[in-house]
Motif scaffolding. Structure first.
Motif, PDB file in Angstrom:
ATOM      1  N   PHE A 198       0.994  13.653  -2.740  1.00  0.00           N
ATOM      2  CA  PHE A 198       0.308  14.118  -1.539  1.00  0.00           C
ATOM      3  C   PHE A 198       1.301  14.958  -0.729  1.00  0.00           C
ATOM      4  O   PHE A 198       2.515  14.795  -0.881  1.00  0.00           O
ATOM      5  CB  PHE A 198      -0.210  12.938  -0.716  1.00  0.00           C
ATOM      6  CG  PHE A 198       0.829  11.909  -0.390  1.00  0.00           C
ATOM      7  CD1 PHE A 198       1.565  11.995   0.788  1.00  0.00           C
ATOM      8  CD2 PHE A 198       1.077  10.851  -1.260  1.00  0.00           C
ATOM      9  CE1 PHE A 198       2.524  11.051   1.092  1.00  0.00           C
ATOM     10  CE2 PHE A 198       2.051   9.899  -0.959  1.00  0.00           C
ATOM     11  CZ  PHE A 198       2.771  10.000   0.218  1.00  0.00           C
TER      12      PHE A 198
ATOM     13  N   ARG B  97       2.181   1.985  -3.372  1.00  0.00           N
ATOM     14  CA  ARG B  97       1.140   2.471  -4.278  1.00  0.00           C
ATOM     15  C   ARG B  97       0.941   3.976  -4.106  1.00  0.00           C
ATOM     16  O   ARG B  97       0.874   4.725  -5.085  1.00  0.00           O
ATOM     17  CB  ARG B  97      -0.168   1.737  -4.008  1.00  0.00           C
ATOM     18  CG  ARG B  97      -1.257   2.087  -4.999  1.00  0.00           C
ATOM     19  CD  ARG B  97      -2.543   1.408  -4.602  1.00  0.00           C
ATOM     20  NE  ARG B  97      -3.660   1.908  -5.371  1.00  0.00           N
ATOM     21  CZ  ARG B  97      -4.102   1.355  -6.498  1.00  0.00           C
ATOM     22  NH1 ARG B  97      -3.512   0.291  -6.974  1.00  0.00           N
ATOM     23  NH2 ARG B  97      -5.135   1.858  -7.133  1.00  0.00           N
ATOM     24  N   ALA B  98       0.907   4.414  -2.839  1.00  0.00           N
ATOM     25  CA  ALA B  98       0.765   5.846  -2.581  1.00  0.00           C
ATOM     26  C   ALA B  98       1.979   6.614  -3.110  1.00  0.00           C
ATOM     27  O   ALA B  98       1.848   7.651  -3.742  1.00  0.00           O
ATOM     28  CB  ALA B  98       0.601   6.086  -1.081  1.00  0.00           C
TER      29      ALA B  98
ATOM     30  N   ARG C 134       0.555   8.390  -6.489  1.00  0.00           N
ATOM     31  CA  ARG C 134      -0.190   9.558  -6.035  1.00  0.00           C
ATOM     32  C   ARG C 134       0.774  10.636  -5.582  1.00  0.00           C
ATOM     33  O   ARG C 134       1.899  10.349  -5.190  1.00  0.00           O
ATOM     34  CB  ARG C 134      -1.104   9.182  -4.855  1.00  0.00           C
ATOM     35  CG  ARG C 134      -2.292   8.375  -5.287  1.00  0.00           C
ATOM     36  CD  ARG C 134      -2.910   7.668  -4.099  1.00  0.00           C
ATOM     37  NE  ARG C 134      -3.861   6.669  -4.559  1.00  0.00           N
ATOM     38  CZ  ARG C 134      -5.147   6.909  -4.749  1.00  0.00           C
ATOM     39  NH1 ARG C 134      -5.632   8.102  -4.510  1.00  0.00           N
ATOM     40  NH2 ARG C 134      -5.951   5.958  -5.164  1.00  0.00           N
TER      41      ARG C 134
ATOM     42  N   PRO D  88       0.817  -1.227   0.000  1.00  0.00           N
ATOM     43  CA  PRO D  88       0.000   0.000   0.000  1.00  0.00           C
ATOM     44  C   PRO D  88       0.847   1.272   0.000  1.00  0.00           C
ATOM     45  O   PRO D  88       0.551   2.221  -0.731  1.00  0.00           O
ATOM     46  CB  PRO D  88      -0.811  -0.098   1.296  1.00  0.00           C
ATOM     47  CG  PRO D  88      -0.247  -1.209   2.074  1.00  0.00           C
ATOM     48  CD  PRO D  88       0.531  -2.080   1.150  1.00  0.00           C
ATOM     49  N   ALA D  89       1.933   1.281   0.804  1.00  0.00           N
ATOM     50  CA  ALA D  89       2.781   2.478   0.875  1.00  0.00           C
ATOM     51  C   ALA D  89       3.381   2.776  -0.505  1.00  0.00           C
ATOM     52  O   ALA D  89       3.421   3.930  -0.934  1.00  0.00           O
ATOM     53  CB  ALA D  89       3.892   2.277   1.903  1.00  0.00           C
TER      54      ALA D  89
ATOM     55  N   MET E 228       8.320  11.509   3.253  1.00  0.00           N
ATOM     56  CA  MET E 228       8.054  10.076   3.316  1.00  0.00           C
ATOM     57  C   MET E 228       9.163   9.297   2.600  1.00  0.00           C
ATOM     58  O   MET E 228       9.640   8.277   3.106  1.00  0.00           O
ATOM     59  CB  MET E 228       6.687   9.827   2.668  1.00  0.00           C
ATOM     60  CG  MET E 228       6.213   8.412   2.714  1.00  0.00           C
ATOM     61  SD  MET E 228       5.935   7.802   4.389  1.00  0.00           S
ATOM     62  CE  MET E 228       6.007   6.050   4.065  1.00  0.00           C
TER      63      MET E 228
END
Lengths: 297, 258
Positions: free
Chosen positions: B88, B81-82, B86, B78-79, B94
């Protein structure tokens, strides 16, 4: 599809949340703990930052007069000098050689070069300790043949660092070779065909085409190597056994000595913080320098 | 460099590795013999006996490595994928956080972890060792998967959605198959990174979790070359398997380009 920016951001945060939670627990929290510890006079065993006494900057101000710290600092710098650029050049030369081989041979040779990389450091140490053994090591026969006097390599301070740098390059060049090969793959073949039509010789092709086009990869390899070699420890530690550990100290080795041999958690943490700062400053500087160099080529 | 020189360099790389084999199969190998005078499987007998501890160590190491690789994939997917698809606020920070274990000296984190592990009563447990192995494994897995995600076309998933697939179905039937070779590579890499850990296992395991690198080191430092040779050969197996698969894939790509 219409996207809602705020919802998107929220989803991104939800996606990274589990990662951040675990990372915070096992990495960020201990790192902060270590940072706090560096301002205290605390033993490491029965680690009690809560109970230990605050000593302010004491652990840091003692470092400039600390002879072992001086040794560790200069040895680390020397090791970086001996390993980073030579290791990168060796890997580049080998990668260029591998691309000239035909398909099946290529993967076989590549596997050979990657083999040492998957060995644990303890085996690397034993193999080289055995090969370079003063009495019966195979390398000493080679020395005899070449007419060089035998030396107990890991027991003399002159030979120690160069030898450890050599073993380190042998052990880790597989990874750099892999990065260089990926970079070489990305260079379109048509450019080389055009150069061939212009009758460019091999050196010119390398200097005018391969080197500049490969530069971003070279910069990456140099940066990775620099960061890794600043944190050198295992090899120096193992090869020093039975030798002169205090002459061969490097930064992380000194952290280890202070933390796990002297049980001096506070001072060990202070050295770790200093090393962390050095790693950050040097890698930022290195990155900027390499970017400047890129503009020139 | 000419192919002949590459072969010479390859030989130089390999020669120092060869002693592992006679070490593992020799019955006494003394200077100045070029090869052992007698061969035997005694080292293997001992290593495989309960006293040698090879089999339990093999089991523990495999279990920890598989767990560490699986857990980090679950966290990294999931990390990644972000990070890969994406934008943000805080994305740069990050990325820096993901890379941080590369910059911070591992030994320093281990020092801090020791206190944490003691308080959580995880010292000397499989769970504790696995947790600590996540520190070096996670950055690899996350960066690799983020790179893969950024190469994917997000419109494909959107198309599946507009044809009526639920978000989960679109992910499972469109994105996951496109990622599967990369996922396998990330898992294998994570497995190998965990497989080779020494110092973190020593600190978190407190001598009660005996993995192959620890066992190997114990026999090496007590001068038992024969048993260390045998364990060393076993230790190399997963690495060689991954290497064989990876070099086939990479070799094919290289052959195609030139």
């Amino acid at each position: 599809m219409i996207r809602n920016a705020r919802k998107d951001t929220l989803i991104a945060y939800v996606l990274i949340a589990p990662f951040v939670a675990i990372y915070g627990l096992i990495f960020v929290y201990p790192t902060i703990d270590m940072f706090i510890l560096s301002f205290k006079d605390a033993p490491l065993i029965a680690f009690g930052p809560q109970t230990a006494e605050w000593t302010g900057l004491d652990n840091y101000t003692r470092l400039p007069d600390d002879r072992r710290f001086g040794t560790a600092f200069w040895n680390t710098a020397y090791f970086v000098l001996l390993s980073v650029v030579p290791g990168t050049l060796v890997a580049l030369a080998i990668a260029l050689g591998i691309t000239r081989l035909s398909g099946r041979l290529q993967s076989l040779v590549l596997a050979l070069f990657f083999l040492p990389y998957i060995l644990p450091v303890s085996v690397v140490y034993r193999i080289w300790d055995w090969t370079l053994n003063f009495q019966f090591g195979i390398a000493m026969h080679l020395f005899d043949t070449l007419g060089i006097d035998r030396v107990p390599i890991f027991k003399t301070s002159t030979w120690f660092m160069p030898a450890v740098a050599f073993v380190t390059i042998w052990w880790t060049c597989g990874f750099s070779i892999l990065l260089f090969l990926a970079g070489l793959r990305a260079i379109p073949a048509e450019i080389y065909e055009a150069a061939e039509l212009d009758n460019a010789n091999r050196w010119t092709v390398f200097r005018k085409l391969t080197w500049p086009l490969l530069w971003p990869v070279t910069a990456l390899v140099l940066t990775i190597q620099l960061i890794l070699q600043l944190k050198i420890f295992d090899q120096v530690y193992l090869f020093s056994v039975g030798g002169r550990p205090n002459d061969n100290l490097v930064m992380v080795y000194y952290i280890y000595q202070r933390a796990f041999q002297n049980d001096d958690g506070g001072r060990a943490a202070a050295i770790a913080v200093v090393l962390f700062m050095i790693v950050i400053i040097v890698s930022v500087l290195n990155f900027q320098l390499l970017r400047l160099a890129e503009r020139k080529t | 460099m000419r192919p002949a020189l590459v072969w010479l360099a390859a030989a130089l790389l390999l020669l120092p590795l060869l002693p592992l084999i006679p070490w593992a199969f020799a019955r006494g190998w003394f200077f100045p013999d070029l090869l052992p005078s007698r061969w035997s499987l005694a080292a293997w007998d001992y290593a495989l006996s309960p006293a040698g501890g090879l089999l339990p160590a093999l089991g523990v190491t495999t279990l920890i490595a598989a767990l560490a690789a699986t857990v980090s994939l679950a966290l990294a997917l999931p990390a990644a994928r972000a990070l890969g698809q994406r934008s943000f606020p805080g994305k740069g920070a990050m990325m820096l956080l993901v890379l941080a274990p590369v910059l911070v000296p591992g030994l320093a984190v281990t020092m801090g972890l020791q206190g944490l592990m003691t308080r959580a009563e995880l010292t000397g447990t499989l769970a504790g060792v696995t947790l600590v192995h996540l520190i070096p494994v996670l950055p690899y897995a996350t960066l690799l998967l983020a790179a893969l995600f950024s190469g994917l076309d997000p419109d494909e998933e959107a198309q599946a959605r507009s044809l009526g697939a639920s978000p989960a179905a679109a992910f499972a039937r469109v994105t996951l198959p496109a990622l599967s070779p990369g996922l396998a590579a990330a898992w294998a890499l994570g497995f190998l990174v965990s497989w080779s850990q020494y110092a973190p296992t020593l600190v978190a395991g407190a001598g009660q979790v005996q993995t192959l690198p620890l066992l190997l080191f114990a026999f090496l430092s007590s001068g038992r070359h024969d048993i260390a040779g045998a364990i060393g050969l076993v230790y190399l197996v997963p690495g060689l398997l991954v290497l064989a698969l990876a070099s086939r894939t990479l070799g094919r790509g290289l052959g195609a380009s030139r």
